[in-house]
Design a protein around this motif. Structure first.
Motif, PDB file in Angstrom:
ATOM      1  N   TRP A 191       0.850  -1.303  -0.107  1.00 33.87           N
ATOM      2  CA  TRP A 191      -0.021   0.055   0.104  1.00 33.87           C
ATOM      3  C   TRP A 191       0.804   1.301  -0.172  1.00 33.87           C
ATOM      4  CZ3 TRP A 191      -4.665   0.239  -1.592  1.00 33.87           C
ATOM      5  CH2 TRP A 191      -5.510  -0.799  -1.430  1.00 33.87           C
ATOM      6  N   ASN A 192       2.164   1.295   0.507  1.00 35.59           N
ATOM      7  CA  ASN A 192       2.879   2.343   0.373  1.00 35.59           C
ATOM      8  C   ASN A 192       3.446   2.642  -1.090  1.00 35.59           C
ATOM      9  OD1 ASN A 192       3.475   3.030   3.031  1.00 35.59           O
ATOM     10  ND2 ASN A 192       5.051   1.366   3.283  1.00 35.59           N
ATOM     11  N   ASP A 193       3.708   1.741  -1.789  1.00 35.18           N
ATOM     12  CA  ASP A 193       3.584   1.820  -3.384  1.00 35.18           C
ATOM     13  C   ASP A 193       2.372   2.576  -3.835  1.00 35.18           C
ATOM     14  OD1 ASP A 193       6.532   0.825  -3.398  1.00 35.18           O
ATOM     15  OD2 ASP A 193       5.558  -1.200  -2.990  1.00 35.18           O
ATOM     16  N   VAL A 194       1.403   2.024  -3.561  1.00 28.12           N
ATOM     17  CA  VAL A 194       0.211   2.502  -4.192  1.00 28.12           C
ATOM     18  C   VAL A 194      -0.045   3.974  -3.746  1.00 28.12           C
ATOM     19  CG1 VAL A 194      -2.286   2.443  -4.036  1.00 28.12           C
ATOM     20  CG2 VAL A 194      -1.175   0.442  -4.113  1.00 28.12           C
ATOM     21  N   THR A 195       0.300   4.524  -2.534  1.00 25.23           N
ATOM     22  CA  THR A 195       0.178   5.893  -2.144  1.00 25.23           C
ATOM     23  C   THR A 195       1.264   6.817  -2.776  1.00 25.23           C
ATOM     24  OG1 THR A 195       0.013   4.974   0.104  1.00 25.23           O
ATOM     25  CG2 THR A 195      -0.023   7.421   0.114  1.00 25.23           C
ATOM     26  N   VAL A 196       2.317   6.164  -2.900  1.00 24.40           N
ATOM     27  CA  VAL A 196       3.469   7.112  -3.628  1.00 24.40           C
ATOM     28  C   VAL A 196       2.935   7.344  -5.241  1.00 24.40           C
ATOM     29  CG1 VAL A 196       5.757   7.166  -4.754  1.00 24.40           C
ATOM     30  CG2 VAL A 196       5.356   6.326  -2.229  1.00 24.40           C
ATOM     31  N   LEU A 197       2.479   6.182  -5.918  1.00 20.72           N
ATOM     32  CA  LEU A 197       1.833   6.152  -7.205  1.00 20.72           C
ATOM     33  C   LEU A 197       0.734   7.121  -7.472  1.00 20.72           C
ATOM     34  CD1 LEU A 197       2.618   5.149 -10.030  1.00 20.72           C
ATOM     35  CD2 LEU A 197       1.136   3.131  -9.455  1.00 20.72           C
ATOM     36  N   CYS A 198      -0.160   6.961  -6.257  1.00 23.22           N
ATOM     37  CA  CYS A 198      -1.419   7.899  -6.466  1.00 23.22           C
ATOM     38  C   CYS A 198      -0.956   9.476  -6.499  1.00 23.22           C
ATOM     39  CB  CYS A 198      -2.218   7.569  -5.165  1.00 23.22           C
ATOM     40  SG  CYS A 198      -3.220   6.015  -5.762  1.00 23.22           S
ATOM     41  N   ILE A 199      -0.039   9.565  -5.605  1.00 20.84           N
ATOM     42  CA  ILE A 199       0.187  11.221  -5.425  1.00 20.84           C
ATOM     43  C   ILE A 199       0.955  11.554  -6.746  1.00 20.84           C
ATOM     44  CG2 ILE A 199       1.926  12.755  -4.210  1.00 20.84           C
ATOM     45  CD1 ILE A 199       1.656  10.988  -1.703  1.00 20.84           C
ATOM     46  N   TYR A 200       1.837  10.922  -7.417  1.00 24.35           N
ATOM     47  CA  TYR A 200       2.436  11.322  -8.513  1.00 24.35           C
ATOM     48  C   TYR A 200       1.592  11.280  -9.764  1.00 24.35           C
ATOM     49  CZ  TYR A 200       6.923  11.502  -6.343  1.00 24.35           C
ATOM     50  OH  TYR A 200       7.957  11.908  -5.384  1.00 24.35           O
ATOM     51  N   ALA A 201       0.758  10.231  -9.777  1.00 23.36           N
ATOM     52  CA  ALA A 201      -0.361  10.034 -10.805  1.00 23.36           C
ATOM     53  C   ALA A 201      -1.310  11.121 -10.747  1.00 23.36           C
ATOM     54  CB  ALA A 201      -0.991   8.630 -10.716  1.00 23.36           C
ATOM     55  N   LEU A 202      -1.729  11.526  -9.516  1.00 26.66           N
ATOM     56  CA  LEU A 202      -2.625  12.629  -9.557  1.00 26.66           C
ATOM     57  C   LEU A 202      -1.913  14.041 -10.069  1.00 26.66           C
ATOM     58  CD1 LEU A 202      -5.597  12.743  -8.255  1.00 26.66           C
ATOM     59  CD2 LEU A 202      -4.467  14.238  -6.347  1.00 26.66           C
ATOM     60  N   ILE A 203      -0.735  14.146  -9.728  1.00 26.77           N
ATOM     61  CA  ILE A 203      -0.209  15.601 -10.255  1.00 26.77           C
ATOM     62  C   ILE A 203       0.116  15.372 -11.785  1.00 26.77           C
ATOM     63  CG2 ILE A 203       2.203  16.824 -10.269  1.00 26.77           C
ATOM     64  CD1 ILE A 203       2.748  15.664  -7.417  1.00 26.77           C
ATOM     65  N   VAL A 204       0.151  14.141 -12.342  1.00 21.81           N
ATOM     66  CA  VAL A 204       0.539  14.257 -13.597  1.00 21.81           C
ATOM     67  C   VAL A 204      -0.561  14.058 -14.510  1.00 21.81           C
ATOM     68  CG1 VAL A 204       1.374  12.388 -15.451  1.00 21.81           C
ATOM     69  CG2 VAL A 204       2.715  12.966 -13.322  1.00 21.81           C
ATOM     70  N   ILE A 205      -1.714  13.652 -13.939  1.00 18.93           N
ATOM     71  CA  ILE A 205      -3.220  13.692 -14.714  1.00 18.93           C
ATOM     72  C   ILE A 205      -3.501  14.961 -14.749  1.00 18.93           C
ATOM     73  CG2 ILE A 205      -5.402  12.757 -14.385  1.00 18.93           C
ATOM     74  CD1 ILE A 205      -4.263  10.027 -13.718  1.00 18.93           C
ATOM     75  N   LEU A 206      -3.512  15.787 -13.611  1.00 26.07           N
ATOM     76  CA  LEU A 206      -3.864  17.048 -13.694  1.00 26.07           C
ATOM     77  C   LEU A 206      -3.034  17.843 -14.893  1.00 26.07           C
ATOM     78  CD1 LEU A 206      -4.135  18.257  -9.925  1.00 26.07           C
ATOM     79  CD2 LEU A 206      -5.859  18.329 -11.557  1.00 26.07           C
ATOM     80  N   LEU A 207      -1.628  17.750 -14.939  1.00 30.10           N
ATOM     81  CA  LEU A 207      -1.039  18.355 -15.844  1.00 30.10           C
ATOM     82  C   LEU A 207      -1.427  17.945 -17.212  1.00 30.10           C
ATOM     83  CD1 LEU A 207       2.708  17.961 -14.689  1.00 30.10           C
ATOM     84  CD2 LEU A 207       1.309  20.009 -14.975  1.00 30.10           C
ATOM     85  N   VAL A 208      -1.806  16.666 -17.421  1.00 32.36           N
ATOM     86  CA  VAL A 208      -2.477  16.284 -18.755  1.00 32.36           C
ATOM     87  C   VAL A 208      -3.643  16.761 -19.221  1.00 32.36           C
ATOM     88  CG1 VAL A 208      -3.247  14.103 -20.073  1.00 32.36           C
ATOM     89  CG2 VAL A 208      -1.181  13.758 -18.519  1.00 32.36           C
ATOM     90  N   ILE A 209      -4.412  17.011 -18.181  1.00 30.92           N
ATOM     91  CA  ILE A 209      -5.774  17.683 -18.388  1.00 30.92           C
ATOM     92  C   ILE A 209      -5.481  19.141 -18.881  1.00 30.92           C
ATOM     93  CG2 ILE A 209      -7.983  18.494 -17.215  1.00 30.92           C
ATOM     94  CD1 ILE A 209      -7.693  15.967 -15.444  1.00 30.92           C
TER      95      ILE A 209
END
Lengths: 334, 264
Positions: A191-209
């Motif tokens: 779940w730690n990996d999931v948390t890290v990935l979620c944080i970065y994914a959120l930032i990146v997806i906002l940029l993509v939008i």
């Protein structure tokens, strides 16, 4: 008007179908593996009362599934953006050596400072940008031809993967994280990996939008975009950085996987067309589905032995890559 | 009295040090006319367009558009005043005519999530009407003929709603009917609030369609002025190194070409 309606209808069906496929895969991936379990038992264990078997699944299988979905989405969008930026159908973070560059720097950091695991996406990004810079610099000659990109990419990829495999050989034993990255083995994700990935994914997806509506201009010639008042160099820079960031986050958490970022955008383009406001979200969905599929197949096909998802992706992706070498470009010139 | 659309003062430009294209070029281009630029290959026509559209930067001198240095305009502002149709173009294979023409409204869009206003839609519609593309508007650009495609790129430039329009050899690879279609279209929609600058290969088309001509040779202006006043046999020999005979046909001049030069 009729035609438009059918087109709209078609993309709704596609989204629905792919979403259903993904949901089916998630359910299958949840119940299958070392512990076979029914859905009812799973439901009770999760929401009603404690069940040791379900707890193991929750700690072991769930993070793996979520990582596969998010990472698959990121890598596919990275492929879409790179193909647009380089105006090149063969651009792929794996083939271009971006993944290898990210992995190289990540491996060094993991070997020297194992406690920095949460920051690996950032160091991986540095490595990815170095590899991207080298490929761009060496392949650029008034634009980048598809073949030259692939050839330079093969060279850069070979250098970096030799380096990180060498480091792995020196440090083998003490740093299982490193070995897992190289095989793109996500069986031990928690779940730690999931948390890290979620944080970065959120930032990146906002940029993509933010950039998605403007990406279509990348497919026109530079002279045309300039006469429309767009600073094409700045835009290409921004989109490249976001693409490399996505590939690096993927590599830092999952490892090096080739062809995912190549195959998904092409399939998606055939299905929903080349407009980025449609292409990017659909690629994300399709990429999540395909990568979860690759991981689940790799997990189940020769159970109890696992085949790495990167090997499955190679099996699916490489033949398509060969086909694309022959196919005409999605951009026409006249 | 019309002002100048472009004023070039002592402009120097080179791609690399061995090939200087312009050395201290002075040139004024008046607004309100259709102006043709003629000259042999390598005379600097295309380079001149690249400078006027800010694709390349001059090494020294100044270029003014509407009496202001072009480097002072922001890209977006500039593209509301100057539009251009290039000889070569690229687009995604599946883009439709309507979508491509609507790119012409890009300079006018604001904000993080740009969208087209009603005014934008009207101008896109008008641009497609003017170029006779209404029936084709949902077709893919890649499926059209060469002449139709060039009309789409022209429509995109028209949708930019600029006072200055630059056309870079946009008829060169078309057959004669489509060449004339496009030239007629440009002539019809021209009025004296607009400036249209065209690079043409065909001398007779330039004579017929352009109010004024600028003849270039080796980066220098050899002649500039009203078409009928400046065109003559010795000028064409000087610029193109060819023997011609000019005759009058229905009040227009026509240029006949001799196959070989005397003594050759």
């Amino acid at each position: 008007m009729m035609l438009n309606n059918i087109k709209k209808y078609k993309s709704v069906i596609l989204y629905l179908f792919t979403t259903l496929l993904l949901c089916g895969l998630i359910l299958y991936a949840m119940k299958s593996g070392g512990i076979e379990i029914g859905f009812k038992e799973l439901w009770n264990g999760l929401f009603v009362e404690y069940d040791a078997r379900v707890d193991v699944i929750f700690e072991m299988r769930f993070p793996r599934i979520i990582v596969a979905i998010l990472a698959g989405a990121l890598m596919s969008m990275s492929g879409v953006l790179l193909q647009a930026v380089m105006r090149n159908p063969l651009a792929d973070p794996g083939i271009m050596g971006i993944n290898a560059g990210s992995a190289f720097v990540t491996v060094i950091v993991l070997a020297l400072f194992p406690t920095l695991a949460g920051f690996t996406p950032i160091v991986a990004f540095v490595g990815g940008m170095i590899a991207f810079g080298i490929v761009y610099f060496l392949a650029y000659d008034k634009g980048i031809s598809p073949m030259k990109l692939v050839l330079v990419g093969v060279g850069v990829e070979a250098i970096f993967s030799a380096l990180y495999k060498g480091i792995d050989a020196f440090t083998r034993g003490g740093y299982s994280n490193v070995a897992n990255l190289i095989d793109a083995n996500i069986s031990l994700k928690d779940w730690n990996d999931v948390t890290v990935l979620c944080i970065y994914a959120l930032i990146v997806i906002l940029l993509v939008i933010l950039i998605a509506p403007r990406c279509d201009y990348l497919l026109l010639s530079d002279a045309t975009t300039r006469s429309l008042g767009i600073d094409i160099h700045k835009m290409r820079m921004i989109v490249s950085i976001i693409a490399v960031l996505m590939a690096s986050v993927f590599t830092a958490i999952v490892g090096t996987v080739s062809f995912l970022g190549l195959v998904v955008p092409h399939l998606a383009r055939i299905l929903v067309g080349s407009q980025h406001k449609r292409l990017l979200p659909y690629s994300a969905l399709l990429g999540a589905t395909i990568f979860l599929f690759a991981d689940t197949v790799g997990r189940m096909i020769a159970y109890p032995y696992e085949i790495s998802s990167s090997i499955i992706m190679g099996l699916i992706g490489a033949p398509l890559f060969l086909y694309l070498l022959k196919r005409k470009s999605d951009i026409y010139e006249s | 009295m019309n002002h100048n659309a472009f004023t070039l003062k002592r402009v120097c430009f080179e791609y690399d040090e061995s090939t200087q294209i312009f050395k201290h070029l002075d040139l004024s281009i008046q607004s309100g006319k259709i102006i043709g630029i003629l000259g042999e290959n390598g005379c600097g026509k295309s380079t001149l367009f690249k400078l006027l559209t800010k694709q390349e930067e001059i090494k020294s001198g100044t270029i003014e558009m509407n009496e202001q240095d072009i480097t002072l305009y922001k890209n977006k502002e500039y593209s509301k005043m100057v539009s251009v149709v290039h000889q070569y173009n690229q687009a995604p294979r599946d883009i439709t005519v309507k979508d491509l023409v609507s790119y012409g409204r890009t300079p006018y869009q604001k904000g993080l999530f740009p969208s087209l206003s009603q005014e934008d839609y009207n101008l896109i519609e008008t641009a497609m009407e003017d170029t006779d593309l209404i029936d084709l508007k949902d077709k893919r650009v890649s499926e059209l003929s060469g002449g139709q495609r060039q009309r789409v790129w022209l429509a995109m430039a028209l949708a930019q709603n600029t006072n200055i329009l630059l056309l870079d050899e946009m008829t060169t690879y078309l057959d004669i009917k489509h060449q004339l279609d496009i030239l007629n279209l440009i002539k019809e929609r021209h009025d004296d609030t607009k400036t249209t600058i065209v690079i043409l290969h065909d001398i007779n088309q330039a004579i017929e369609y352009c109010d004024e001509l600028i003849l270039l040779k080796k980066g220098q202006v050899v002649a500039q002025g009203k078409t009928n006043e400046i065109i003559n046999e010795s000028l064409l020999e000087e610029v193109f190194d060819i023997q011609t005979k000019i005759i009058d046909v229905e009040e227009t001049k026509m240029c006949l070409f001799r196959r070989t030069r005397e003594g050759v």
